[in-house]
Enzyme design. Structure first.
Site, PDB file in Angstrom:
ATOM      1  N   GLU A 118       0.853  -1.196   0.000  1.00 13.67           N
ATOM      2  CA  GLU A 118       0.000   0.000   0.000  1.00 13.67           C
ATOM      3  C   GLU A 118       0.882   1.237   0.000  1.00 13.67           C
ATOM      4  OE1 GLU A 118      -2.408  -0.026   3.519  1.00 13.67           O
ATOM      5  OE2 GLU A 118      -3.616  -1.721   2.876  1.00 13.67           O
ATOM      6  N   LYS A 176       2.442   4.374   1.474  1.00 13.10           N
ATOM      7  CA  LYS A 176       2.621   4.864   2.850  1.00 13.10           C
ATOM      8  C   LYS A 176       2.502   6.379   2.813  1.00 13.10           C
ATOM      9  CE  LYS A 176       5.402   4.458   7.029  1.00 13.10           C
ATOM     10  NZ  LYS A 176       5.093   5.777   7.569  1.00 13.10           N
ATOM     11  N   ARG A 222      -3.276   8.914  16.682  1.00 10.44           N
ATOM     12  CA  ARG A 222      -2.422   7.757  16.923  1.00 10.44           C
ATOM     13  C   ARG A 222      -2.177   7.557  18.411  1.00 10.44           C
ATOM     14  NH1 ARG A 222       2.542   5.973  17.734  1.00 10.44           N
ATOM     15  NH2 ARG A 222       3.660   4.691  16.204  1.00 10.44           N
ATOM     16  N   GLU A 255      -5.434   7.667   7.025  1.00  6.03           N
ATOM     17  CA  GLU A 255      -4.393   8.680   7.141  1.00  6.03           C
ATOM     18  C   GLU A 255      -4.961   9.963   6.529  1.00  6.03           C
ATOM     19  OE1 GLU A 255      -1.479   7.745   8.627  1.00  6.03           O
ATOM     20  OE2 GLU A 255       0.029   9.187   7.968  1.00  6.03           O
ATOM     21  N   PHE A 257      -7.464   2.901   5.180  1.00  2.00           N
ATOM     22  CA  PHE A 257      -6.673   1.699   4.912  1.00  2.00           C
ATOM     23  C   PHE A 257      -7.073   0.477   5.731  1.00  2.00           C
ATOM     24  CE2 PHE A 257      -3.981   4.241   7.840  1.00  2.00           C
ATOM     25  CZ  PHE A 257      -3.830   3.334   8.887  1.00  2.00           C
ATOM     26  N   ARG A 303       3.898  -4.165  17.266  1.00  2.00           N
ATOM     27  CA  ARG A 303       4.782  -3.836  16.147  1.00  2.00           C
ATOM     28  C   ARG A 303       5.448  -5.130  15.727  1.00  2.00           C
ATOM     29  NH1 ARG A 303       6.922   1.003  14.433  1.00  2.00           N
ATOM     30  NH2 ARG A 303       6.652   2.118  16.395  1.00  2.00           N
ATOM     31  N   LYS A 324       7.293  -1.351   6.973  1.00  2.00           N
ATOM     32  CA  LYS A 324       7.418  -0.104   6.213  1.00  2.00           C
ATOM     33  C   LYS A 324       8.685  -0.125   5.393  1.00  2.00           C
ATOM     34  CE  LYS A 324       8.634   2.195  10.496  1.00  2.00           C
ATOM     35  NZ  LYS A 324       8.393   3.277  11.413  1.00  2.00           N
TER      36      LYS A 324
END
Ligand code: ATP
Length: 584
Positions: free
Chosen positions: A250, A252, A272, A301, A341, A416, A422
């Site tokens: 996707e 970023k 966030r 986002e 997303f 995470r 990323k």
């Protein structure tokens, strides 16, 4: 329950900075607490009265607190101000003043915790005309009815400065030990916390209904879910290796992450950091109303766009908008897009669905009817070259790179892991990515920087031990304006001594509570005996440090200190750097 009991435990906790001892004190306190009020105790330990996302602030000005101490103690205001200047702690100043009370209080009943809490709730609920007077009366009343020691903590709570140095992790450990006798069960509690963001709520459920009820807990509307996070990867090949040869890529986007909760006419946006940011984006709210779907939690986002072309603009443009006072004007000058997303809830929790199924559901529900609402561009591929091409395309379209997602992965709240990765453009000679570091200390400036801080001491987060360990001093990349900003925002986090959760061999002129996160780049990670980050892990007697660190200009207001780069990440980056040096 007597307020004195909790105050006595707080006093004991203040004497230690050892995490295990702190946890033991908490366990003792939880065992003493009646189950119905465990949530209130938890909030008070965190120095608040409700979970953060409710955005409830006690909002009491220091001046007013000092005046209340003066009235309650019968001492001159100037004397109270002196006590405060000398100790730097409004609680200590109050305690001292009340110990020297002019008249002793003859008929005082023991202060109950429930009473303190309900008065704090009342204070927080007051707003508008006349509210300051009422708040003042409530505080003075609290002080009149408390012992000096109790007042110390009440004053710290109302001024937002109760700093026990206890992280959520320690509270979870203590809850598991107090109510299930096993620290292992912390994982179950942590999951419940990750999907509700309300530690008081989880604690009460555990105390009243037991562990099995906590296990069955599901995400619900208007309780924010802690965001899933991404690991860093180096290249497209690694993306495929970590996803069994096929993945989603996707764009970023470089903006602000929001979690959108919507039932019929109620819409809330969380940042966030899970703060309620609903009022920041009236245009987003309007656009979501037009979606025509209900009982939904989405993730998106928000990115600034060009008025005419609709192209994505950099993060800075969004920040300009946030700084504008007049929101109508800001909306006109800096239009935005909402790039969805993920979907976390649709009539029921969707967290256990695979990425593939969640994306399909999203595509079936979302109509990209106007320029504002968009689905994040995505491809599914098993071809490394396609990923590289898509990466170039995303950068050409104004994005930071790609988010690689494992097609089979559920939504892992608060984690995470390599389910999301990323992939950013490599800065050849620099570290492959920027770091988000916590300011733990500062040094007074000289020359042009006199009267401000000239350099800062930074730390990474050691998640396993809930500590902030030093990694670098930094003095480069700051404009005069930045230095002014830092001087004022750090003011309220100043400490008399090093924070209990900070580990540093280096001294600082001023220590801070670990709160402010800044983005930093550096030329490389080196071994250093001076810094405590990942001490003894790579080499005995050495920690990890940064070479040529530089501030990028981004203050990560969207991150808590616990969201900063971790020691584990630094170790991984160090190994990657060694590997790429060898290959070069
Ligand atoms: P970074 O520092 O790289 O901006 P971060 O530390 O804020 O990231 P990460 O979890 O490491 O958080 O990176 C994911 C962030 O990227 C998300 O928090 C979100 O704001 C942003 N983002 C942009 N595009 C996407 C996307 N398509 N899917 C998920 N997150 C996205």
């Amino acid at each position: 329950m007597k307020f004195e009991i909790i105050v006595d435990v707080f006093e004991e906790m203040e004497k230690t900075s050892k995490r295990l001892e702190l946890t033991d004190h908490l366990v003792r306190l939880f065992k003493l607490t009646s189950k119905e009020i465990i949530d209130k105790i938890i909030y008070l330990i965190q120095g608040k009265i409700r979970p953060d996302y409710e955005g409830i602030e006690l909002g009491i000005a220091e001046k007013m607190i000092l005046k209340a101490i003066s009235i309650s103690s019968g001492l001159e205001l100037s004397l109270i101000e002196r006590f405060y200047r000398e100790s730097g702690d409004i609680g200590v100043a109050g305690e001292k003043a009340l110990e020297n009370r002019k008249q002793s209080v003859l008929f005082r009943e023991d202060m109950e915790l429930e009473k303190v809490y309900s008065i704090l709730e009342k204070i927080a609920s007051l707003s508008g005309e006349g509210s300051q007077d009422l708040k003042f009366k409530y505080i003075a009343n609290l002080l009149n009815n408390s012992t000096p020691k109790e007042s110390k903590y009440i004053l710290r709570i109302v001024s937002g400065k109760l700093r026990l140095g206890i992280a959520d992790y320690s509270i979870l450990d203590a809850l598991a030990l107090a109510f299930t006798d096993s620290k292992e069960n912390r994982v179950i509690l942590e999951h419940a916390y990750n999907i509700s963001s309300d530690l008081g709520f989880v604690a009460k459920k555990l105390a009243l209904e037991g562990l099995s009820a906590v296990k069955e807990l599901k995400a619900s509307l208007f309780k924010p879910i802690r965001p899933m996070l991404a690991e860093r990867i180096q290249n497209a090949q690694e993306a495929l290796e970590r996803t069994n040869g096929i993945c989603a890529a996707e764009y970023k986007l470089d903006g602000e992450r929001v979690q959108i909760h919507k039932s019929k006419d109620k819409i809330m946006l969380f940042s966030r950091r899970l703060e309620n940011v609903t009022l920041h984006y009236p245009d987003v709210i309007e656009a979501i109303k037009g979606l025509g779907i209900d009982n939904i939690i989405l993730e998106a986002e928000i990115v600034a766009i060009d008025q005419n072309t609709g192209e994505y603009l950099p993060f800075q443009d969004l920040m300009h908008r946030r700084r504008k006072y007049n929101i109508e004007e800001a909306m006109r000058e800096y239009p935005i897009s909402l790039n969805i997303f993920d979907i976390l809830y649709y009539n029921k929790e969707c967290l256990d669905m695979s990425y593939k199924d969640r994306r399909a559901l999203l595509e079936s529900l979302i109509r990209e009817s106007n320029n504002i609402i968009r689905l994040v561009p995505m491809i599914i591929t098993s071809d490394a070259e396609k990923i590289e091409e898509y990466m170039e395309q995303s950068i050409a379209d104004g994005c930071e790179g790609l988010m690689i997602k494992n097609l089979e992965s559920s939504y892992r709240a608060g984690a995470r892991e390599y389910a999301w990765m990323k992939l950013k453009r490599e800065y050849r000679s620099e570290l492959a990515d920027s770091l988000d570091l916590v300011i733990i200390g500062a040094y007074h400036g000289k020359g042009r920087r006199t009267g401000k801080y000239g350099a800062f001491l930074l730390a990474v987060y050691d998640k396993d031990n809930d500590m902030f360990r030093s990694i670098s001093k930094i003095g480069t990349g700051f404009t005069d304006e930045h230095l002014d900003t830092f001087y004022s925002i750090l003011e309220s986090y100043k400490l008399k001594k090093k924070d209990a959760r900070v580990d540093s061999k280096l001294d600082a002129d001023v220590w801070f509570e670990p709160k402010i996160v800044i983005e930093v780049i550096a030329s490389e990670i080196t071994l250093s005996p001076l810094h405590t980050a990942s001490m003894d892990i790579i080499r005995r007697g050495s920690g990890l440090a940064l070479r040529f660190p530089k501030f990028t200009g981004k203050i990560r207001y969207d991150k808590n200190a616990e969201d900063a780069t971790t020691t584990d990440e630094i170790i991984k980056l160090y190994h990657k750097q060694i590997k790429s040096k060898r290959e070069a």
